[in-house]
Write an enzyme that holds these catalytic residues in place. Structure first.
Site, short mmCIF file in Angstrom:
data_model
loop_
_atom_site.label_atom_id
_atom_site.label_comp_id
_atom_site.label_asym_id
_atom_site.label_seq_id
_atom_site.Cartn_x
_atom_site.Cartn_y
_atom_site.Cartn_z
N GLY A 1 2.83 1.91 11.06
CA GLY A 1 2.62 0.99 12.42
C GLY A 1 2.13 -0.36 12.14
O GLY A 1 2.66 -1.30 12.67
N ALA A 2 1.32 -0.25 11.19
CA ALA A 2 0.66 -1.92 10.76
C ALA A 2 0.10 -1.75 9.30
O ALA A 2 -0.30 -0.58 8.61
CB ALA A 2 -0.20 -2.26 11.66
N MET A 3 -0.06 -2.95 8.63
CA MET A 3 -0.77 -2.94 7.35
C MET A 3 -1.59 -4.19 7.34
O MET A 3 -1.26 -5.17 7.54
CB MET A 3 0.29 -3.10 6.23
CG MET A 3 -0.39 -3.16 4.70
SD MET A 3 -1.35 -1.87 4.27
CE MET A 3 -2.54 -2.49 3.16
N HIS B 1 -10.25 -3.03 9.12
CA HIS B 1 -10.11 -2.93 7.85
C HIS B 1 -10.35 -4.27 6.99
O HIS B 1 -10.54 -4.23 5.69
CB HIS B 1 -8.53 -2.76 7.48
CG HIS B 1 -8.21 -1.31 7.53
ND1 HIS B 1 -9.04 -0.25 6.93
CD2 HIS B 1 -7.20 -0.68 8.18
CE1 HIS B 1 -8.34 0.99 7.19
NE2 HIS B 1 -7.13 0.65 7.92
N GLU C 1 0.97 -1.16 -0.13
CA GLU C 1 -0.13 0.20 -0.06
C GLU C 1 0.90 1.30 0.16
O GLU C 1 1.67 1.47 0.84
CB GLU C 1 -0.97 0.04 1.24
CG GLU C 1 -1.94 1.21 1.25
CD GLU C 1 -2.94 1.21 2.41
OE1 GLU C 1 -3.97 1.65 2.18
OE2 GLU C 1 -2.46 1.02 3.50
N GLU D 1 -9.72 4.50 6.42
CA GLU D 1 -8.86 4.97 7.62
C GLU D 1 -10.11 5.47 8.62
O GLU D 1 -9.81 5.28 9.78
CB GLU D 1 -7.87 5.79 7.32
CG GLU D 1 -6.67 5.11 6.49
CD GLU D 1 -6.28 3.92 6.74
OE1 GLU D 1 -6.32 3.68 8.11
OE2 GLU D 1 -5.78 3.20 6.02
N HIS E 1 -7.62 -1.77 14.73
CA HIS E 1 -7.72 -0.92 13.57
C HIS E 1 -7.68 -1.64 12.31
O HIS E 1 -8.40 -1.69 11.35
CB HIS E 1 -6.76 0.35 13.55
CG HIS E 1 -6.50 1.07 12.44
ND1 HIS E 1 -7.16 2.40 12.51
CD2 HIS E 1 -6.03 0.95 11.20
CE1 HIS E 1 -6.96 3.24 11.45
NE2 HIS E 1 -6.24 2.15 10.49
N GLU E 2 -6.64 -2.58 12.55
CA GLU E 2 -6.24 -3.48 11.32
C GLU E 2 -7.24 -4.59 11.01
O GLU E 2 -7.57 -4.80 9.96
CB GLU E 2 -4.83 -4.06 11.60
CG GLU E 2 -3.88 -3.17 11.66
CD GLU E 2 -3.44 -1.95 10.73
OE1 GLU E 2 -3.98 -2.38 9.52
OE2 GLU E 2 -3.46 -0.80 11.05
N ASN F 1 -3.06 -6.08 5.32
CA ASN F 1 -3.16 -7.38 4.29
C ASN F 1 -4.19 -8.47 4.81
O ASN F 1 -4.24 -8.93 5.80
CB ASN F 1 -1.98 -7.92 4.03
CG ASN F 1 -0.62 -6.88 3.98
OD1 ASN F 1 -0.75 -6.10 3.12
ND2 ASN F 1 0.14 -7.00 4.88
#
Length: 540
Positions: free
Chosen positions: A251-253, A291, A115, A310, A287-288, A255
């Protein structure tokens, strides 16, 4: 914002339906080679097939139909493209890159960060969020390494010619955007658990970090269950992995099925970590996982609507921990941590709207800021309270169900929330997402008309940090919610302020009784010019 660069999106006449990707990696030389078969649908005759590629050496590319190589003009519906390529596993934190292995000095693992537009650094692809497809990933690496991708492993075999390597194939993914594809190779330990829906959760980290991984595992299991119940849509994959990486850009993604983190954002020392870090890990993991629905199941058509991803995840990173760990008192921190952060930036003249037009990919990273995250979260909280939980959830369910495995725009969400609530949500919320800034509501007059009715005159104007006038004379549609001293938990009045100034008469307010405007729900300050008994208290 920087000057706009010219951007030409990929042609719409060629679309992928399936990527079959093989990546052969060497963590000693930091090189990888790839082979890619793409199943394409061609809707209009073309002589070219255009893909995105960056920092890759493409060795060969072929088009096939029914086993035949093609050189002529394309005038059919189905075809395959086969591409061979190679590149370096770099240390630049994007594409397919390397990260130090803290348990084995001098060793490295490799992972992906795609991303917003870096999938093209690991494979030639149609690297735009609206061009979704499925992926079948095969990884080849030394037998000592753990190999991971978005989906569960289906086969693991010795390499046919190099017995030091193994070949691992993963299940086909759901239909998804290229930026959500992920894979990793490295020496890892993990902890594991299974939730009540049968989803296997694992947290991977460098060897020796199992004890520090258990805290995040517990969060993952509880949070995914909460979100499945909140959205009333089950998580669609059989597994949910999290992996801690020493070198990570953010911080994080999120996927799908393989969430990547900076180690400090995922691992918790059960003996030495304090409350702040534990709360922060709750927020990031939740949060992740939010998503997985907002962003993965339904994805924005283009980065203009980044806030759809977001803003909702930033809102839910408060709601979910508040449920699973109520002693954090998350909502008591929302104004100071999120609303104020957004107001501070949005009071500047050079702020930007939540929905900001994005053209060239070089502009995308500029909008990963407090407006997309904090203002987006604040507007979601405002709408959640204004519509009510039941109508808000119904709208989200209908929206997510309708656009599952597809793409959407902001107005699509407003349409489904409006239908659920029986209100024109689009007209209301467009004033908040397409305009820069926020209003200050001034309570100009207060008059007690009867022993139970009080009249208020309200006005709105844009608040700027330099106290200068707003030449645009911006107007918002402002949800106003009022509680009183005798009814602090139940609304006594609710309406939408649409004009520069409005007068309202509120029933159920006794003389000298305080009232509160937008006590817990607004993204705006309220101003009271003077204080006297029975006057309104300011809210935010």
């Amino acid at each position: 914002m920087m000057d706009k660069k010219k951007f030409n999106p990929l042609p719409q006449n060629v679309r992928p339906s399936l990527y079959q990707l093989v990546i052969d990696s060497d963590l000693e030389t930091f090189l990888f080679a790839g082979k890619l078969d793409i199943t394409l649908t061609v809707s209009q005759e073309t002589k070219t097939v255009i893909l995105n590629s960056a920092s890759l050496t493409v060795v060969s590319a072929k088009l096939h139909q029914n086993g035949a190589n093609l050189d002529a003009a394309i005038s059919y519906k189905e075809e395959d493209e086969q591409v061979s390529f190679r590149s370096v596993i770099a240390d630049d934190l994007k594409g397919f890159y390397r990260s130090p292995d803290t348990a084995h000095p001098g060793k490295f693992c490799a992972a992906t960060q795609f991303e917003p537009v870096d999938a093209r650094r690991a494979l030639p692809c149609f690297d735009e969020p609206a061009i979704k497809a499925q992926f079948e990933v095969t990884l080849i690496a030394d037998k000592q390494y753990t190999l991971l991708s978005n989906t569960n492993q289906v086969t693991s075999e010795d390499h046919p010619t190099d017995k030091t390597k193994r070949v691992v194939t993963f299940a086909r993914t759901p239909v998804m955007s290229t930026y959500l594809l992920a894979f990793s190779i490295g020496l890892h330990d993990y902890v594991e658990g299974v939730d009540s829906n049968g989803v296997t959760h694992r947290v991977y980290a460098d060897c020796g970090k199992r004890e520090e991984s258990t805290y995040a595992l517990d969060i993952s299991i509880k949070a995914l269950q909460f979100l499945s119940d909140f959205f009333k849509i089950k998580y669609p994959l059989p597994k949910c992995d999290h992996i801690a990486l020493k070198a990570f850009d953010c911080g994080a993604m999120e996927n799908w099925g393989l969430v990547t983190y900076r180690s400090s954002a995922l691992l918790v020392d059960p003996k030495g970590s304090g409350g702040y870090l534990k709360q922060r890990v709750h927020e990031i993991v939740c949060h992740e996982l939010a998503h997985q629905w907002f962003g993965n199941l339904v994805t924005m058509k283009w980065w203009t609507d980044l806030w759809l991803n977001e803003g909702f995840a930033a809102f839910l990173q408060y709601m979910v921990p508040d449920f699973i760990k109520p002693d954090f008192e998350m909502w008591s921190q929302f104004v100071s941590n999120t609303v104020i952060s957004a107001l501070s930036l949005d009071s500047l003249r050079n702020s930007h709207p939540v929905e900001v037009d994005v053209g060239h990919p070089s502009e995308i990273r500029e909008i990963f800021d407090q407006i997309s995250y904090c203002k987006g979260a604040s507007l979601n909280r405002m709408l959640f309270h204004f519509l009510g939980k039941d109508k808000f959830q119904l709208g989200l369910f209908n929206y997510l169900t309708h656009f599952s495995y597809r793409n959407a725009e902001t107005n699509d969400l407003w349409r489904f929330l409006g239908e659920a609530a029986g209100l024109d949500v689009q007209s209301l919320m467009t004033t908040w997402t397409r305009q820069t800034g926020f209003p200050m509501v001034t309570i100009e007059e207060s008059e007690q008309l009867t022993p139970t009715v009080r009249r208020f005159k309200l006005s709105q104007s844009r608040h700027l940090d330099d106290a200068s006038p707003d030449e645009l004379e911006t107007l918002w549609q402002i949800p106003i919610r009022i509680v009183s001293q005798s009814s602090p938990q139940r609304l006594i009045y609710q309406f939408v302020m649409r004009s520069r100034s409005e007068t309202i008469e509120v029933n159920g307010v006794a003389p000298n009784e305080w009232v509160h405007f937008n006590l817990i729900s607004g993204f705006l300050p309220c101003e009271v010019p003077k204080r006297e008994p029975g006057f309104a208290a300011e809210g935010i």
